[in-house]
Design a protein around this motif. Structure first.
Motif, PDB file in Angstrom:
ATOM      1  N   VAL A  10       7.220  -6.558  23.717  1.00  0.00           N
ATOM      2  CA  VAL A  10       6.926  -6.627  22.284  1.00  0.00           C
ATOM      3  C   VAL A  10       7.882  -5.754  21.512  1.00  0.00           C
ATOM      4  O   VAL A  10       8.009  -4.753  21.881  1.00  0.00           O
ATOM      5  CB  VAL A  10       5.443  -6.605  22.137  1.00  0.00           C
ATOM      6  N   CYS A  11       8.250  -6.533  20.160  1.00  0.00           N
ATOM      7  CA  CYS A  11       9.238  -5.725  19.457  1.00  0.00           C
ATOM      8  C   CYS A  11       8.530  -5.515  17.889  1.00  0.00           C
ATOM      9  O   CYS A  11       7.906  -6.117  17.670  1.00  0.00           O
ATOM     10  CB  CYS A  11      10.639  -6.516  19.178  1.00  0.00           C
ATOM     11  N   ARG A  12       9.060  -4.504  17.515  1.00  0.00           N
ATOM     12  CA  ARG A  12       8.766  -4.273  16.055  1.00  0.00           C
ATOM     13  C   ARG A  12       9.711  -5.274  15.284  1.00  0.00           C
ATOM     14  O   ARG A  12      10.797  -5.262  15.043  1.00  0.00           O
ATOM     15  CB  ARG A  12       8.863  -2.773  15.779  1.00  0.00           C
ATOM     16  N   SER A  13       8.959  -6.047  14.465  1.00  0.00           N
ATOM     17  CA  SER A  13       9.576  -6.912  13.598  1.00  0.00           C
ATOM     18  C   SER A  13       9.425  -6.530  12.203  1.00  0.00           C
ATOM     19  O   SER A  13       9.114  -5.559  11.759  1.00  0.00           O
ATOM     20  CB  SER A  13       8.887  -8.353  13.824  1.00  0.00           C
ATOM     21  N   TRP A  14      10.137  -7.432  11.324  1.00  0.00           N
ATOM     22  CA  TRP A  14      10.107  -7.062   9.837  1.00  0.00           C
ATOM     23  C   TRP A  14       8.750  -6.686   9.267  1.00  0.00           C
ATOM     24  O   TRP A  14       7.827  -7.287   9.841  1.00  0.00           O
ATOM     25  CB  TRP A  14      10.964  -7.979   9.006  1.00  0.00           C
ATOM     26  N   GLY A  15       8.645  -5.703   8.626  1.00  0.00           N
ATOM     27  CA  GLY A  15       7.544  -5.370   7.866  1.00  0.00           C
ATOM     28  C   GLY A  15       6.687  -4.610   8.953  1.00  0.00           C
ATOM     29  O   GLY A  15       5.087  -4.613   8.788  1.00  0.00           O
ATOM     30  N   ASP A  16       6.980  -4.052   9.976  1.00  0.00           N
ATOM     31  CA  ASP A  16       6.437  -3.457  11.058  1.00  0.00           C
ATOM     32  C   ASP A  16       5.366  -4.158  11.612  1.00  0.00           C
ATOM     33  O   ASP A  16       4.166  -3.808  12.105  1.00  0.00           O
ATOM     34  CB  ASP A  16       5.829  -1.705  10.693  1.00  0.00           C
ATOM     35  N   ARG A  17       5.664  -5.591  11.938  1.00  0.00           N
ATOM     36  CA  ARG A  17       4.752  -6.541  12.350  1.00  0.00           C
ATOM     37  C   ARG A  17       5.118  -6.643  14.073  1.00  0.00           C
ATOM     38  O   ARG A  17       6.382  -7.019  14.225  1.00  0.00           O
ATOM     39  CB  ARG A  17       4.871  -7.650  11.757  1.00  0.00           C
ATOM     40  N   PRO A  18       4.194  -6.362  14.936  1.00  0.00           N
ATOM     41  CA  PRO A  18       4.515  -6.434  16.285  1.00  0.00           C
ATOM     42  C   PRO A  18       4.741  -8.087  16.701  1.00  0.00           C
ATOM     43  O   PRO A  18       3.940  -9.172  16.071  1.00  0.00           O
ATOM     44  CB  PRO A  18       3.240  -6.073  17.061  1.00  0.00           C
ATOM     45  N   GLN A  19       5.668  -8.363  17.570  1.00  0.00           N
ATOM     46  CA  GLN A  19       5.940  -9.687  17.746  1.00  0.00           C
ATOM     47  C   GLN A  19       6.360  -9.790  19.360  1.00  0.00           C
ATOM     48  O   GLN A  19       7.076  -9.165  19.619  1.00  0.00           O
ATOM     49  CB  GLN A  19       7.041 -10.378  16.987  1.00  0.00           C
ATOM     50  N   ARG A  77      17.686 -12.453  20.247  1.00  0.00           N
ATOM     51  CA  ARG A  77      17.461 -12.621  18.712  1.00  0.00           C
ATOM     52  C   ARG A  77      16.634 -11.221  18.286  1.00  0.00           C
ATOM     53  O   ARG A  77      16.946 -10.469  17.460  1.00  0.00           O
ATOM     54  CB  ARG A  77      16.982 -13.819  18.219  1.00  0.00           C
ATOM     55  N   LEU A  78      15.461 -11.212  18.814  1.00  0.00           N
ATOM     56  CA  LEU A  78      14.416  -9.999  18.490  1.00  0.00           C
ATOM     57  C   LEU A  78      14.842  -8.742  18.659  1.00  0.00           C
ATOM     58  O   LEU A  78      14.797  -7.750  18.183  1.00  0.00           O
ATOM     59  CB  LEU A  78      12.914 -10.473  18.889  1.00  0.00           C
ATOM     60  N   LEU A  79      15.449  -8.545  20.023  1.00  0.00           N
ATOM     61  CA  LEU A  79      16.043  -7.313  20.332  1.00  0.00           C
ATOM     62  C   LEU A  79      17.146  -6.800  19.373  1.00  0.00           C
ATOM     63  O   LEU A  79      17.266  -5.831  18.984  1.00  0.00           O
ATOM     64  CB  LEU A  79      16.764  -7.408  21.797  1.00  0.00           C
ATOM     65  N   ALA A  80      17.999  -8.018  19.263  1.00  0.00           N
ATOM     66  CA  ALA A  80      19.300  -7.559  18.060  1.00  0.00           C
ATOM     67  C   ALA A  80      18.610  -7.154  16.944  1.00  0.00           C
ATOM     68  O   ALA A  80      19.269  -6.336  16.289  1.00  0.00           O
ATOM     69  CB  ALA A  80      20.206  -8.926  18.109  1.00  0.00           C
ATOM     70  N   GLU A  81      17.488  -7.928  16.376  1.00  0.00           N
ATOM     71  CA  GLU A  81      17.116  -7.489  15.007  1.00  0.00           C
ATOM     72  C   GLU A  81      16.602  -6.324  14.973  1.00  0.00           C
ATOM     73  O   GLU A  81      16.712  -5.137  14.187  1.00  0.00           O
ATOM     74  CB  GLU A  81      15.999  -8.660  14.775  1.00  0.00           C
ATOM     75  N   ALA A  82      15.802  -5.651  16.195  1.00  0.00           N
ATOM     76  CA  ALA A  82      15.143  -4.527  16.208  1.00  0.00           C
ATOM     77  C   ALA A  82      16.294  -3.264  15.941  1.00  0.00           C
ATOM     78  O   ALA A  82      16.103  -2.581  15.381  1.00  0.00           O
ATOM     79  CB  ALA A  82      14.375  -4.225  17.211  1.00  0.00           C
ATOM     80  N   MET A  83      17.300  -3.516  16.764  1.00  0.00           N
ATOM     81  CA  MET A  83      18.522  -2.784  16.832  1.00  0.00           C
ATOM     82  C   MET A  83      19.050  -2.519  15.420  1.00  0.00           C
ATOM     83  O   MET A  83      19.607  -1.396  14.888  1.00  0.00           O
ATOM     84  CB  MET A  83      19.418  -2.756  17.913  1.00  0.00           C
ATOM     85  N   THR A 141       8.641   3.981  17.685  1.00  0.00           N
ATOM     86  CA  THR A 141       8.761   2.741  18.735  1.00  0.00           C
ATOM     87  C   THR A 141       9.257   1.447  18.353  1.00  0.00           C
ATOM     88  O   THR A 141       8.709   0.937  17.370  1.00  0.00           O
ATOM     89  CB  THR A 141       7.504   2.875  19.607  1.00  0.00           C
ATOM     90  N   ASP A 142      10.299   0.766  18.631  1.00  0.00           N
ATOM     91  CA  ASP A 142      10.806  -0.496  18.326  1.00  0.00           C
ATOM     92  C   ASP A 142      10.618  -1.390  19.289  1.00  0.00           C
ATOM     93  O   ASP A 142      10.266  -2.500  18.988  1.00  0.00           O
ATOM     94  CB  ASP A 142      12.194  -0.236  17.897  1.00  0.00           C
ATOM     95  N   VAL A 143      10.463  -1.384  20.498  1.00  0.00           N
ATOM     96  CA  VAL A 143      10.464  -2.083  21.643  1.00  0.00           C
ATOM     97  C   VAL A 143       9.316  -1.201  22.810  1.00  0.00           C
ATOM     98  O   VAL A 143       9.462  -0.186  22.995  1.00  0.00           O
ATOM     99  CB  VAL A 143      11.600  -2.140  22.466  1.00  0.00           C
ATOM    100  N   LEU A 144       8.121  -2.161  23.089  1.00  0.00           N
ATOM    101  CA  LEU A 144       7.429  -1.641  23.966  1.00  0.00           C
ATOM    102  C   LEU A 144       6.906  -2.827  25.077  1.00  0.00           C
ATOM    103  O   LEU A 144       6.781  -3.853  24.886  1.00  0.00           O
ATOM    104  CB  LEU A 144       5.883  -1.424  23.027  1.00  0.00           C
ATOM    105  N   GLY A 145       6.857  -2.236  26.323  1.00  0.00           N
ATOM    106  CA  GLY A 145       6.651  -3.234  27.351  1.00  0.00           C
ATOM    107  C   GLY A 145       5.191  -2.938  28.071  1.00  0.00           C
ATOM    108  O   GLY A 145       4.578  -1.746  27.929  1.00  0.00           O
TER     109      GLY A 145
END
Length: 209
Positions: free
Chosen positions: A23-32, A160-166, A109-113
């Motif tokens: 799961v990634c931190r998306s825009w607005g600190d929303r988990p996705q 895409r989601l990983l690239a957006e987080a970075m 934290t931007d990415v969580l497993g």
């Protein structure tokens, strides 16, 4: 809990299903939720990362004996909710910590497993959270994405989601400490600017009209 379907064919051998989620931190600190990968193994020994090639959730559930599409969808929905809730709880905890406690001003934290085990308790399928493991879950999910592409499956959202987080982290680093001029500031309608400036480490210079 999702009930075990009566009359569903059981696997030939007692099996264990380990579900790896990312799961990634998306825009607005929303988990996705980004990706799900599963490993199937014998029930008498733990299913570890790297012990088996990853496969998709839907095919793994069918192999495990969950043949009804509605039940597989219900489990997928519960898995997404549980994974994103774990990330949301972590983000909420981090927000209460001081920069020193987090490890730095921009540390978060931007990415969580999150690893789960699927079990059957009282004739109901239950998801049990095992642990958070970002590095191994990332490796497993990236491998699952690559394997899917190699057999002609469409590209998933993981790259895409990983690239957006970075990129979001990189953009924050680039603007940190910079000065911006805000024209017409001072009203309640501009309050979001001050909050964003604090989060991005900006110095705001206001100029009324």
């Amino acid at each position: 809990p999702v009930p075990c379907p009566p009359g569903s064919p059981a696997p030939r051998l007692p099996m264990a299903l380990r579900i790896c989620t990312l799961v990634c931190r998306s825009w607005g600190d929303r988990p996705q939720l980004c990706q799900v990968a599963c490993a199937v193994g014998r029930a008498e020994s733990p299913v570890r990362h790297g012990a088996a090639l990853p496969q998709g959730l839907d095919s793994s559930l069918q192999q495990w004996g969950v043949v009804a599409p509605s039940q597989r969808q219900a489990l997928a929905t519960r898995l997404q909710e549980a994974t994103e809730a774990a990330m949301a709880a972590l983000l909420a905890t981090e927000a209460e910590l001081s920069p020193q406690q987090r490890g730095g001003t921009r540390a978060h934290t931007d990415v969580l497993g999150v690893d789960f085990l699927l079990g059957c308790v009282d004739d109901a399928l239950e998801l049990v959270a095992l642990a958070t493991n970002s590095q191994q879950c990332l490796e497993t999910c990236v491998l699952a994405e690559a394997m899917g592409r190699s057999v002609g499956e469409p590209r998933g959202d993981l790259p895409r989601l990983l690239a957006e987080a970075m990129l979001h982290r990189a953009q924050c680093h680039l603007v940190e400490g910079k000065d911006i001029l805000l024209i017409g500031a001072g009203g309640v309608s501009k309050s979001f600017v001050w909050e964003a400036a604090r989060d991005y480490g900006l110095r705001v210079r206001s100029s009324g009209r």
